[in-house]
Scaffold this motif. Structure first.
Motif, PDB file in Angstrom:
ATOM      1  N   HIS A   1      -2.378   8.541   4.634  1.00 23.23           N
ATOM      2  CA  HIS A   1      -2.026   8.502   3.216  1.00 23.23           C
ATOM      3  C   HIS A   1      -0.743   9.312   3.007  1.00 23.23           C
ATOM      4  O   HIS A   1      -0.474  10.272   3.734  1.00 23.23           O
TER       5      HIS A   1
ATOM      6  N   LYS B   1      -8.484   6.620  -2.578  1.00 22.70           N
ATOM      7  CA  LYS B   1      -9.781   6.550  -1.885  1.00 22.70           C
ATOM      8  C   LYS B   1      -9.792   5.367  -0.925  1.00 22.70           C
ATOM      9  O   LYS B   1     -10.701   5.229  -0.112  1.00 22.70           O
ATOM     10  N   GLN B   2      -8.778   4.535  -1.046  1.00 20.38           N
ATOM     11  CA  GLN B   2      -8.700   3.323  -0.243  1.00 20.38           C
ATOM     12  C   GLN B   2      -8.357   3.627   1.201  1.00 20.38           C
ATOM     13  O   GLN B   2      -7.657   4.593   1.496  1.00 20.38           O
ATOM     14  N   LYS B   3      -8.835   2.782   2.089  1.00 22.77           N
ATOM     15  CA  LYS B   3      -8.481   2.912   3.494  1.00 22.77           C
ATOM     16  C   LYS B   3      -7.082   2.335   3.683  1.00 22.77           C
ATOM     17  O   LYS B   3      -6.777   1.264   3.154  1.00 22.77           O
TER      18      LYS B   3
ATOM     19  N   PHE C   1       0.827  -1.211   0.000  1.00 23.84           N
ATOM     20  CA  PHE C   1       0.000   0.000   0.000  1.00 23.84           C
ATOM     21  C   PHE C   1       0.866   1.268   0.000  1.00 23.84           C
ATOM     22  O   PHE C   1       0.695   2.147  -0.852  1.00 23.84           O
TER      23      PHE C   1
ATOM     24  N   GLN D   1      -5.116  -1.107  -6.996  1.00 26.93           N
ATOM     25  CA  GLN D   1      -5.910  -0.295  -7.933  1.00 26.93           C
ATOM     26  C   GLN D   1      -5.101   0.959  -8.211  1.00 26.93           C
ATOM     27  O   GLN D   1      -5.027   1.845  -7.359  1.00 26.93           O
TER      28      GLN D   1
ATOM     29  N   GLY E   1      -8.375   5.565  -7.504  1.00 26.22           N
ATOM     30  CA  GLY E   1      -8.881   4.610  -6.516  1.00 26.22           C
ATOM     31  C   GLY E   1      -7.896   4.342  -5.390  1.00 26.22           C
ATOM     32  O   GLY E   1      -8.304   4.102  -4.243  1.00 26.22           O
TER      33      GLY E   1
END
Ligand code: ADE
Length: 324
Positions: free
Chosen positions: A169, A317-319, A135, A310, A314
């Motif tokens: 993020h 927007k992911q956690k 991530f 993704q 996207g």
């Protein structure tokens, strides 16, 4: 020190005849309440601040003009402002909202990254698991892809320069040593190097004989051998960061800078036993001495290590995965 492209607000007013006019209001020191210290560098202090009108929180980098001029760092301050002004449209880059100055200081009003440095988070957890590395690695890579698409090479990517916002993020910072591609290099004896208008902050400052070398552990071999950085130099640093997230330490580390440089140019590193095979394959394709042979961004995105990511909007927007 002229301000280009700084965001401003307008205020409706009336002229002497009662006709409405809008004035452009430039933000200044008086428009913010300053709070805690977020970080301190050799030439600047970063403070938390709140816009008194909107109550929006920012991080304000305060730079001491006298010190910057004395130490010939004017060029780097201008590079930071100019690169940030080119990189205003990506969630993974700290955004510059306003710049202003008073007699003593320059002020950069930036996104607040309340999660602090990725390095601090890594130190707390010791290592990241594969999911967290995937991530954070993906968000860093997406940010690098954006800056490269805008013609900017960062040249000093490392976990201290990867900040995290309130959602955990990525927000990349510290563009003071970045390079803008396609710009003429500063001239040695041309008019560019002289402060024409009499404002000492307008002068380009003296150039170093050798182009900038970033932090030892993340410096690419081409910078050490040819003294030349390219986009792929950021991907070398990216390989070092992915390695460090999984291993808990950077791949090239020695007792002093010189020994670290020797390890880098000899590609002298090894993986701990616990290191996942798929990540060994990725890092092995990034830590390649010839920059032309390093995996390009498009192929990094397609590497099996990043399977399931993704790419694009996207990703932001992911956690964020919970750190374990
Ligand atoms: N330290 C340095 N820059 C920062 C920022 N933009 N937000 C939070 N802490 C910082």
């Amino acid at each position: 020190w002229k301000e280009k492209g700084a965001a401003v607000s307008t205020r409706q007013d009336v002229d002497a005849n009662g006709r409405p006019i809008s004035r452009i209001i430039k933000k200044g020191v008086k428009d913010f309440n300053f709070g805690r210290t977020l970080g301190e560098g050799s030439y600047s202090t970063v403070l938390a601040a709140t816009d008194r009108q909107t109550l929006r929180e920012y991080a304000i980098k305060v730079l001491d003009k006298r010190h910057i001029i004395k130490e010939k760092k004017v060029k780097y301050v201008n590079i930071e402002r100019d690169t940030l002004n080119r990189l205003t449209d990506h969630p993974g880059i700290v955004r510059l909202y306003y710049t202003f100055q008073d007699e003593r200081s320059l002020y950069f009003v930036l996104d607040l990254a309340s999660g602090g440095e990725l390095l601090g988070v890594l130190k707390k957890t010791a290592t990241f698991d594969e999911e967290c590395t995937r991530f954070y690695g993906a968000q860093i890579l997406d940010s690098i892809a954006y800056m490269h698409s805008r013609g900017v090479i960062h040249r000093d990517l490392k976990p201290e320069n990867v900040l995290l916002d309130d959602q955990m993020h990525v927000k990349i910072t510290d563009f003071g040593t970045a390079k803008i591609l396609g710009l003429r290099p500063p001239q040695r004896d041309g008019v560019e190097d002289t402060a024409a208008a009499g404002d000492p902050m307008d002068g380009a400052g003296s150039d170093r004989a050798v182009s900038f070398v970033g932090t030892a552990e993340y410096v690419s071999p081409e910078l050490l051998t040819d003294k030349n950085a390219c986009k792929a130099s950021d991907l070398w640093a990216f390989g070092c960061i992915v390695y460090q997230l999984l291993a808990g330490r950077p791949p090239f580390k020695a007792g002093n800078e010189y020994q670290t440089f020797q390890k880098i140019v000899a590609l002298d590193y090894s993986f701990p036993d616990s290191f996942p095979e798929v990540a060994k394959d990725l890092v092995g394709r990034l830590l390649v001495l010839d920059p032309a042979k390093r995996l390009p961004i498009e192929q990094i995105r397609g590497h099996p290590f990043f399977e399931g990511i993704q790419w694009g909007k996207g990703l932001w927007k992911q956690k964020a995965p919970r750190l374990k």
